[in-house]
Write an enzyme that holds these catalytic residues in place. Structure first.
Site, PDB file in Angstrom:
ATOM      1  N   GLY A 254      51.580 -20.886 -16.499  1.00  0.00           N
ATOM      2  CA  GLY A 254      50.702 -20.007 -17.047  1.00  0.00           C
ATOM      3  C   GLY A 254      49.829 -19.045 -15.098  1.00  0.00           C
ATOM      4  O   GLY A 254      49.196 -18.234 -15.575  1.00  0.00           O
TER       5      GLY A 254
ATOM      6  N   GLU B  86      62.229   8.617  -9.523  1.00  0.00           N
ATOM      7  CA  GLU B  86      63.644   9.048  -9.009  1.00  0.00           C
ATOM      8  C   GLU B  86      65.004   9.469  -9.954  1.00  0.00           C
ATOM      9  O   GLU B  86      66.260   9.521  -9.632  1.00  0.00           O
ATOM     10  CB  GLU B  86      64.003   8.923  -7.947  1.00  0.00           C
ATOM     11  CG  GLU B  86      62.896   9.205  -7.007  1.00  0.00           C
ATOM     12  CD  GLU B  86      63.374   9.231  -5.577  1.00  0.00           C
ATOM     13  OE1 GLU B  86      65.286   8.425  -5.020  1.00  0.00           O
ATOM     14  OE2 GLU B  86      62.749   8.641  -4.596  1.00  0.00           O
TER      15      GLU B  86
HETATM   16  C1  LIG Z   1      54.415   5.975  -9.392  1.00  0.00           C
HETATM   17  C2  LIG Z   1      55.718   7.539  -9.914  1.00  0.00           C
HETATM   18  C3  LIG Z   1      55.610   8.339  -8.409  1.00  0.00           C
HETATM   19  C4  LIG Z   1      56.812   9.111  -8.870  1.00  0.00           C
HETATM   20  N1  LIG Z   1      56.993  10.276  -7.749  1.00  0.00           N
HETATM   21  C5  LIG Z   1      57.179  11.507  -7.710  1.00  0.00           C
HETATM   22  C6  LIG Z   1      57.330  12.463  -6.811  1.00  0.00           C
HETATM   23  O1  LIG Z   1      57.538  11.706  -5.508  1.00  0.00           O
HETATM   24  N2  LIG Z   1      58.845  13.179  -6.753  1.00  0.00           N
HETATM   25  C7  LIG Z   1      58.468  14.008  -8.195  1.00  0.00           C
HETATM   26  O2  LIG Z   1      58.860  14.845  -8.208  1.00  0.00           O
HETATM   27  N3  LIG Z   1      58.487  13.295  -8.863  1.00  0.00           N
HETATM   28  C8  LIG Z   1      58.021  12.061  -9.040  1.00  0.00           C
HETATM   29  N4  LIG Z   1      57.629  11.313  -9.998  1.00  0.00           N
HETATM   30  C9  LIG Z   1      58.632  11.613 -11.096  1.00  0.00           C
HETATM   31  C10 LIG Z   1      59.186  11.088 -11.827  1.00  0.00           C
HETATM   32  O3  LIG Z   1      60.577  11.406 -10.982  1.00  0.00           O
HETATM   33  C11 LIG Z   1      59.879  11.447 -13.138  1.00  0.00           C
HETATM   34  O4  LIG Z   1      58.604  10.151 -13.959  1.00  0.00           O
HETATM   35  C12 LIG Z   1      60.715  11.031 -14.221  1.00  0.00           C
HETATM   36  O5  LIG Z   1      61.764  11.734 -13.568  1.00  0.00           O
HETATM   37  C13 LIG Z   1      60.568  11.032 -15.520  1.00  0.00           C
HETATM   38  O6  LIG Z   1      59.860  11.865 -15.917  1.00  0.00           O
HETATM   39  P1  LIG Z   1      58.742  12.027 -16.944  1.00  0.00           P
HETATM   40  O7  LIG Z   1      58.148  10.915 -16.528  1.00  0.00           O
HETATM   41  O8  LIG Z   1      58.576  13.568 -16.927  1.00  0.00           O
HETATM   42  O9  LIG Z   1      59.710  11.871 -18.430  1.00  0.00           O
HETATM   43  P2  LIG Z   1      60.390  12.845 -19.291  1.00  0.00           P
HETATM   44  O10 LIG Z   1      61.177  13.052 -18.268  1.00  0.00           O
HETATM   45  O11 LIG Z   1      59.926  13.330 -20.378  1.00  0.00           O
HETATM   46  O12 LIG Z   1      61.039  10.800 -20.304  1.00  0.00           O
HETATM   47  C14 LIG Z   1      60.335  10.178 -21.205  1.00  0.00           C
HETATM   48  C15 LIG Z   1      61.804   9.252 -21.731  1.00  0.00           C
HETATM   49  O13 LIG Z   1      62.527  10.192 -22.360  1.00  0.00           O
HETATM   50  C16 LIG Z   1      63.568   9.662 -21.989  1.00  0.00           C
HETATM   51  N5  LIG Z   1      64.767  10.301 -21.622  1.00  0.00           N
HETATM   52  C17 LIG Z   1      64.155  12.146 -21.149  1.00  0.00           C
HETATM   53  N6  LIG Z   1      65.298  13.051 -21.479  1.00  0.00           N
HETATM   54  C18 LIG Z   1      67.051  12.189 -21.663  1.00  0.00           C
HETATM   55  C19 LIG Z   1      68.023  12.303 -22.091  1.00  0.00           C
HETATM   56  N7  LIG Z   1      68.316  13.587 -22.488  1.00  0.00           N
HETATM   57  N8  LIG Z   1      68.467  11.460 -22.784  1.00  0.00           N
HETATM   58  C20 LIG Z   1      67.956   9.612 -22.762  1.00  0.00           C
HETATM   59  N9  LIG Z   1      66.630   9.677 -22.551  1.00  0.00           N
HETATM   60  C21 LIG Z   1      66.289  10.503 -22.443  1.00  0.00           C
HETATM   61  C22 LIG Z   1      63.365   9.247 -20.562  1.00  0.00           C
HETATM   62  O14 LIG Z   1      64.355   8.042 -19.531  1.00  0.00           O
HETATM   63  C23 LIG Z   1      62.772   8.039 -20.849  1.00  0.00           C
HETATM   64  O15 LIG Z   1      63.096   7.226 -20.948  1.00  0.00           O
HETATM   65  C24 LIG Z   1      57.513  10.247 -10.150  1.00  0.00           C
HETATM   66  C25 LIG Z   1      56.650   8.997 -10.916  1.00  0.00           C
HETATM   67  C26 LIG Z   1      56.197   8.216 -10.871  1.00  0.00           C
HETATM   68  C27 LIG Z   1      55.873   7.251 -12.201  1.00  0.00           C
END
Ligand SMILES: Cc1cc2nc3c(=O)[nH]c(=O)nc-3n(C[C@H](O)[C@H](O)[C@H](O)COP(=O)(O)OP(=O)(O)OC[C@H]3O[C@@H](n4cnc5c(N)ncnc54)[C@H](O)[C@@H]3O)c2cc1C
Length: 390
Positions: A347, A370
């Protein structure tokens, strides 16, 4: 059985200099970072003063050339520094990793003149960087980004919105990927944009599950004009530059994940050896002993995997597949180990009186940033089976 104080990780380090470096980092982590981590994360305080201290201590440019103010450290050493920082506070470890990512383009693809002009301030002059690839409608499919850079004489005018930018609104420089040509990966170019450029603004930071001290914000570019001498690499080379930065950046995320996992294991061992049930320390019960043993084994395996990838990189050999494997394994390990640490604390693990729940919330983001872990699997599979047929 008394509480067991955590023992420092026994690291394999290549030089005495690297051993001294790790001692310095542990000292800063214990004195300046860990004691304030819980309170400041709760309050959403960004520890800029810590990042400034790290810059002054030569810790913001470790894997880069000392000619430009870097630390000349191999990746296997730099990553273990990151691990120590992330164990004390992920906001700091990840902050250093993102800053290093933001410096990658200029340090590896900039001209000599650009490097002489900008790198010393970026690597050791107190500046903090951000890396701008993601956008509201392009995350995993990063090559579909829409932010535009249009040539106007000797300058470029950048317009668009970047999303999820770590250090968005607090960074001194932004490495920005923008579209200068047609659709797809070949139409993208990299730029170095100063944080005080006219037309650059940041939205209110996202309200996140964890790492609340690390600002993550949309960054708007509203006709931001920058001279052509801030273009990094050739026109159209930006996506290749972005991906090469991410290969190295993923190793940073892997190291941070192992840092968080190690902190959670240390917490779980200390608690389990002190907490009594049924007249005995709970660490006496095989159900928990085996759990602790599995946690420790996964952490050691993760550390060995990221170090193996780092040593390939340090030897100048291809390491992209191993970096994706390290990111995948280490961040999944961090999620599993931190979840198990909460379980070990029972807990109390579910309360904010102990750091286990914070570690669990922090671990989650590492499976997303990333390149999500689905994307890492795609990268690994392409190395095994070649590109998908469509
Ligand atoms: C706290 C935080 C800090 C960040 N910092 C940075 C930063 O400094 N600079 C920067 O540029 N970005 C940054 N990001 C962005 C991060 O890199 C993206 O959130 C990540 O690449 C996923 O993109 P999305 O959120 O648009 O998800 P989407 O691309 O929309 O994906 C949604 C879901 O679908 C899945 N998916 C998508 N395509 C496929 C596929 N072809 N096959 C299987 N599954 C798939 C993904 O794995 C995920 O589960 C940050 C994100 C967070 C949360």
């Amino acid at each position: 059985m008394p509480d067991r104080a955590p023992q420092p990780v026994d690291r394999q380090l290549p030089t005495d200099e690297a051993r001294d470096l790790i001692s310095l980092v542990r000292d800063i982590a214990q004195r300046e970072i860990a004691p304030k981590a819980a309170e400041e994360e709760d309050a959403g305080h960004f520890p800029r003063e810590v990042l400034t201290l790290l810059s002054e201590s030569g810790l913001l440019g470790l894997p880069y050339d000392s000619e430009y103010g870097g630390g000349d450290q191999p990746y296997e050493v730099y990553l273990q520094v990151l691990e120590e920082l992330a164990a004390a506070r992920l906001t700091v470890g990840l902050g250093v990793s993102v800053h290093t990512l933001a410096c990658h383009a200029l340090a590896n693809y900039g001209t000599k003149e650009q490097q002489v002009e900008h790198l010393p301030d970026m690597l050791g002059g107190g500046l903090l960087g951000a890396y701008c690839l993601s956008e509201p409608s392009s995350g995993s499919d990063a090559a579909s980004l829409r932010t535009k850079a249009v040539r106007d004489g000797d300058s470029w005018v950048i317009t668009g919105t970047k999303a999820w930018i770590t250090h968005g609104g607090v960074a001194d420089f932004y490495t920005v990927l923008a579209r200068t040509g047609g659709e797809g990966a070949r139409g993208i170019t990299a730029f170095l944009v100063p944080g005080d450029a006219e037309g650059l603004s940041a939205a209110v930071p996202e309200k996140k599950m964890g790492m609340k001290g690390s600002p993550t914000a949309q960054v708007h570019f509203d006709g931001v004009r920058i001279p052509d001498d801030r273009r990094i690499g050739d026109e159209g080379q930006g996506f290749a530059i972005a991906l090469s930065a991410l290969d190295s950046g993923r190793l940073g995320i892997a190291a941070c994940a192992i840092g968080v996992a190690q902190a959670a294991l240390d917490e779980a061992v200390a608690y389990a050896t002190g907490r009594q049930q049924f007249g005995r320390p709970i660490a006496d019960f095989q159900g928990l002993r085996f759990m602790l043993a599995d946690m420790a084994t996964q952490i050691e395996a993760g550390r060995a995997l990221y170090l193996a990838a780092a040593r390939l990189r340090d030897a100048g050999r291809p390491f992209a597949k191993q970096a994706a494997m390290a990111k995948l394994h280490c961040t999944d390990t961090a999620m599993k180990v931190t979840t198990d640490a909460v379980q070990v604390l029972g807990g109390y693990g579910y309360t904010a009186d102990f750091p286990a729940e914070r570690y669990m919330r922090e671990a989650k983001v590492l499976q997303i940033v990333e390149g999500t872990n689905q994307i890492q699997r795609m990268v690994i599979a392409r190395h095994l089976a070649g590109p998908e047929s469509r």
